[in-house]
Design an enzyme around this catalytic site. Structure first.
Site, PDB file in Angstrom:
ATOM      1  N   ASP A  72       0.794  -1.239  -0.110  1.00 40.09           N
ATOM      2  CA  ASP A  72       0.021   0.024  -0.012  1.00 40.09           C
ATOM      3  C   ASP A  72       0.833   1.206   0.068  1.00 40.09           C
ATOM      4  OD1 ASP A  72      -2.162  -1.535  -0.145  1.00 40.09           O
ATOM      5  OD2 ASP A  72      -2.487  -1.451   2.095  1.00 40.09           O
ATOM      6  N   ASP A  73       1.960   1.289  -0.705  1.00 41.81           N
ATOM      7  CA  ASP A  73       2.939   2.442  -0.523  1.00 41.81           C
ATOM      8  C   ASP A  73       3.229   2.928  -1.852  1.00 41.81           C
ATOM      9  OD1 ASP A  73       4.474   3.892   1.351  1.00 41.81           O
ATOM     10  OD2 ASP A  73       6.123   3.167   0.045  1.00 41.81           O
TER      11      ASP A  73
END
Lengths: 298, 298, 298, 298
Positions: C242-243
């Site tokens: 999720d980066d």
């Protein structure tokens, strides 16, 4: 939003409207408590009078959990209360889902969205609605409708007798017996005798920000006027075109880069969401009509 | 958004419109490179022809850094280019801030917001605008205006000769020599001779979602119609009321709980933001008018 | 939005990034003009250096119509330009739609939405994308996928060997040869060897407003924190969960009335729209990655 | 929104929280009716238990018009009800405006907005709030504050003894006796002894979408992460930084064109609106705190 976690007992939704006065909430909530009910959700609105000396208007929505056995008692109590205080009260027991009929046109984005939401269990909490039939003047929605086991009737328009077609729509609705009729981009104006038959039970999606861009080709109108936002409006259908009480509206930003094709594409996303919201709010008995306006208890 | 970090040299903003054709961007950017400029920001839009056989429309905005000394050379080059390719080209050098005159009415939320943004340095990057005078038909904005060292003229309306008042407004504007006139909730219709004098340089804020609710008392109209969104629209003023090319629009949700008082309060927040955005975009030379529409390079 | 009205000739989309400097736009547009092309749409962005003495970054997207026969000439010209000015240039000819593979999980709202948009012709203008296969760890999306003539592969997870399952996913992708992999609520973390294989070509939808609520059960996290808005985020997948660089985000209002069930329902509408927008923007070659950020030419 | 049209008699706002159970609304509304009051507005919310066997939580807000003379009787009745049903009940009579103290920092956009809204009568209907003093560590807000006849205290920070400065802030607040303390971009962390003294009565605006970007320089954090939306969050202050119960949040779209300067400018418009909304909702007694969350009756 009303929680969808189940409760024991039966649930009842009560919609109330009357002239404002002291003690109404006490009378309603007292009645429910006294007959063994428990209020799960209550919302209320008072519209103050604009003319001095006249009363305001009172609106209320209550969701109550009712112990088994007290249903008749509560119904009788509300009948008495309505007579005594001159109220309009409607009780809705979550016995069965509402029967929803959809009238669709050649463009199927709203139809497919409603079918999908129904499949997801999104068409209203506490029982909600079941789609029981789709009628269209085109065949474009047949496969998606029939794949969900729903009847699809097609009444083509080209070259036919318009009055006969309208009677066919009316007959089909008579047979399907809907509690709610949804116009999901049904692009034909319905005759007033049919509109009146479903007064307060027929919801349309208009692909424009009403009252701007009523009538035909709203995205063309919007593009010609050079607006920087497009909109979609869901409303109850009345005899006058695109003029009924509004339930839900949304807008989305557009720029000079958006031509009509692009506006239509962005608009489809708006229309789907706005129509589904209005249908859900109606099925959950959140909407009260006040003249040309609505009270929507969210 | 154009960065506000300073550059060496002079900055020039170029707005271009012409019939579409091959090689326009190459001609513009080639000219700038050849005369020692460096393009900091470029945006372009082509509007395709709706009729076959006719050309589309080409729009472009360029911000270029120009080495000292090449200003005249660039101006000459663009003059030649405009003549050769039949373009409308306007160059704007950040020599001095635009002179902004505000016409205000009894409600001062837009006036005070513009004054505040001016104080914050928000009225346009790369020089931008200076507020050089405020004229109102009421005294309500005098203190806030004069506290910022700006002239405040009051032309009261009651019982007077309307034509004389309009001449007084025109004379005041003549004296103040604005590059831009902002109607910040100035609630009077201006005569066409005055509107024409500031064609493309006069911006109004309308407290409704145009084209819905044009004219007087838009929040009353919106409330009566029962809309679920209110809006504000900023547009260039033309001879026809509330009909000019739209620069910016926004909407905000309302519900049955919002009466007219509450709509007005919510609307004030919209109006301030929408008017300030349109003024900023105009001052930064981001707006091109195309008939009743605008191209806004953001 | 790029118009979808057809042009004669071939269309080429060019994405360019390099160190900023004078004359880049002139060089690019001059090349296109000289080799017989016509620029239909151009957008450009310069990111100014944050450190003095270092150059800024230059990004550009061009859509050009190219006369038949000049394709090789243009390709050669851009190769030379890239070498000379140390640019990264990618040309995309609308010869064939991109091959899109979807990895889905038990919840199918994003999958069904992408299938529907593909059917509507919404997956990118100027050729765009074709969905060529769906892989899931559940069977819930099989019927809707196969009804559109698309292969549906199921790799169940329960009790299995995780590494073997990951190899099966990798093998399936190898066989399907996607240009783009879309994670449509695929709820498993992919191994880094697989993520790296599709670097810059794998898009995920996260059901939270990143960087808030990364990781598992974002709606539970959002409810526990008591936020008043929920969000959805579409981003390129990188080795860190999720980066990756964000392409699109949206939020929607929630209130104390929204429990987790209701947040999920509202969230589904956000997720569908945000994922579809990111996929479309990628397919139309509107996205450039800059470290952890993106430039999205809309 | 509660109408601002005046009523005869006194108005009382009642906020109630307790364990859920049958008959609560009936008890509350019955009491009001019996003691001569008339409910103008009522809103209620039940939060269902997440653990089986435990009761849910009940929240209610009532605005009642109370005939002259029944004030004491109503107060006594609610005291008895609270004791009997183990409720937390607070009654608020519109006798006098709340005393509002503002702590401000060098940036004055929130301060000037609150002053302006106060001048417009926007700080809460039915009496609402009065700004009784502003304390800052800079002099930037002095002129605008004093021009409205409000005391402006300056406690400079540079080179001083931090504990002494904090005591000075505490002493100033003791003297000003605020009902509500508003941190209007006050950029210093307050000591816990001071925060606890105003528990539930101190509201902060954070210029980020909490829980993302807590702490210092949120726009820098947002820019580095490459988000496509920026946000602002208003919350009650607790001992832990940026962690208190959220009252209001909004987001706005940003793109790659927005650098930090531009994000700050867009953010100022968000911050002003979000802080003003939270302050208004608090002053109108619309907010109940439940652990880390809030119930906001709009």
């Amino acid at each position: 939003m009303e929680s969808e976690i189940a409760h024991s007992g039966e649930n009842c939704r009560v919609l109330i409207s009357c002239a404002d006065g002291a003690g109404i909430i006490a009378a309603v909530s007292g009645l429910i408590a006294e007959r063994g009910g428990n209020i799960l959700d209550a919302d209320q609105h008072t519209e103050l009078a604009t003319e001095p000396g006249t009363p305001g208007l009172f609106f209320m929505r209550v969701v109550a959990e009712v112990g088994t056995g007290s249903r008749e008692s509560l119904q009788t109590g509300f009948d008495e209360l309505a007579a005594r205080l001159d109220m309009r009260i409607s009780l809705h027991w979550g016995d069965r889902p509402d029967r929803v009929a959809i009238l669709s046109g050649p463009e199927t984005h709203c139809l497919s969205d409603l079918l999908w939401r129904w499949g997801q269990g999104e068409l209203g909490g506490l029982v909600g609605g079941d789609i029981v039939g789709v009628l269209s003047n085109h065949d474009s929605g047949r496969a998606m409708t029939e794949s969900m086991g729903v009847e699809y009737a097609c009444v083509p328009e080209s070259g036919g007798d318009r009055a006969a077609q309208e009677r066919a729509v009316g007959d089909w609705l008579d047979r399907v017996r809907p509690d709610l009729v949804v116009l999901a981009r049904y692009m034909r104006v319905l005759p007033s005798w049919l509109v009146e038959r479903y007064d307060g039970r027929m919801i349309n999606i208009h692909h424009g920000f009403l009252p701007a861009f009523a009538g035909a080709r709203p995205y063309h109108q919007a593009h010609a006027r050079g607006v920087k936002l497009i909109g979609a409006t869901s409303h109850y259908v009345t005899a006058e075109l695109d003029d009924g009480p509004i339930i839900a509206q949304e807008t989305a930003h557009v720029s000079h880069r958006d031509d009509i094709v692009s506006m239509k594409r962005l608009g489809r996303d708006l229309e789907r969401v706005v129509l589904a919201r209005a249908v859900r709010q109606h099925l959950e008995r959140r909407v009260l009509v006040v003249g040309r306006r609505t009270v929507v208890f969210e």
